[in-house]
Scaffold this motif. Structure first.
Motif, PDB file in Angstrom:
ATOM      1  N   GLN A   1       0.835  -1.190   0.000  1.00  0.00           N
ATOM      2  CA  GLN A   1       0.000   0.000   0.000  1.00  0.00           C
ATOM      3  C   GLN A   1       0.871   1.241   0.000  1.00  0.00           C
ATOM      4  O   GLN A   1       1.675   1.440   0.913  1.00  0.00           O
ATOM      5  CB  GLN A   1      -0.933   0.009   1.214  1.00  0.00           C
ATOM      6  N   ALA A   2       0.715   2.038  -1.039  1.00  0.00           N
ATOM      7  CA  ALA A   2       1.414   3.309  -1.147  1.00  0.00           C
ATOM      8  C   ALA A   2       0.532   4.398  -0.547  1.00  0.00           C
ATOM      9  O   ALA A   2      -0.693   4.243  -0.472  1.00  0.00           O
ATOM     10  CB  ALA A   2       1.732   3.606  -2.606  1.00  0.00           C
ATOM     11  N   PRO A   3       1.124   5.522  -0.129  1.00  0.00           N
ATOM     12  CA  PRO A   3       0.332   6.612   0.464  1.00  0.00           C
ATOM     13  C   PRO A   3      -0.787   7.064  -0.469  1.00  0.00           C
ATOM     14  O   PRO A   3      -0.559   7.305  -1.665  1.00  0.00           O
ATOM     15  CB  PRO A   3       1.369   7.718   0.665  1.00  0.00           C
ATOM     16  N   GLY A   4      -1.991   7.149   0.065  1.00  0.00           N
ATOM     17  CA  GLY A   4      -3.120   7.608  -0.722  1.00  0.00           C
ATOM     18  C   GLY A   4      -3.692   6.591  -1.683  1.00  0.00           C
ATOM     19  O   GLY A   4      -4.626   6.903  -2.432  1.00  0.00           O
ATOM     20  N   GLU A   5      -3.142   5.377  -1.653  1.00  0.00           N
ATOM     21  CA  GLU A   5      -3.594   4.332  -2.569  1.00  0.00           C
ATOM     22  C   GLU A   5      -4.269   3.206  -1.798  1.00  0.00           C
ATOM     23  O   GLU A   5      -4.077   3.059  -0.591  1.00  0.00           O
ATOM     24  CB  GLU A   5      -2.404   3.768  -3.360  1.00  0.00           C
ATOM     25  N   GLU A   6      -5.027   2.397  -2.522  1.00  0.00           N
ATOM     26  CA  GLU A   6      -5.633   1.211  -1.910  1.00  0.00           C
ATOM     27  C   GLU A   6      -4.581   0.106  -1.781  1.00  0.00           C
ATOM     28  O   GLU A   6      -3.564   0.100  -2.485  1.00  0.00           O
ATOM     29  CB  GLU A   6      -6.810   0.718  -2.758  1.00  0.00           C
TER      30      GLU A   6
END
Length: 124
Positions: free
Chosen positions: A37-42
């Motif tokens: 999970q990357a920042p701001g991503e699902e």
């Protein structure tokens, strides 16, 4: 309990190996997987390993670069990551699926147990 480790900072093109040590469950009785999970991503599926250790499934974005494997004696699952790219930057989680399925699942909701995550950062 699942304990992920091995993350860190690496340059593009480099390699890392993540480990997921299991306690209280036996990896040969679960479908095991890695998500990220990357920042701001699902949360995104990365790779999965069957109970036998012989079956695998990969996201298209990591095929040919990442390899998932398990060591039953150590009750640990690994994710070998080669040719890393900046877009691989994320928190990586390991997970365990208790249900028997015909096909390894890529859906986070199918996994019952999760590790705490380990940060992987790839610099360009």
């Amino acid at each position: 309990q699942l304990q992920a480790s091995g993350g860190g900072l690496v340059q593009a093109g480099g390699s890392l190996r993540l480990s997921c040590a299991a306690s209280g469950l036996t990896i040969s009785s679960y479908g095991m997987a890695w998500f990220r999970q990357a920042p701001g991503e699902e949360r995104e599926f990365v790779a999965a390993l069957s109970r036998s250790g012989l079956g695998t499934r990969y996201a298209e974005s990591v095929k040919g670069r990442f390899t998932v494997s398990g060591d039953s004696a150590k009750n640990t699952v690994y994710l070998q990551m080669n040719s890393l790219k900046p877009e691989d930057t994320a928190v990586y989680y390991c997970a365990a699926d208790s249900r028997m399925r015909l096909v390894l699942s890529n859906a986070p909701g199918h996994y019952d147990y999760w590790g705490q995550g380990t940060q992987v950062t790839v610099s360009s």
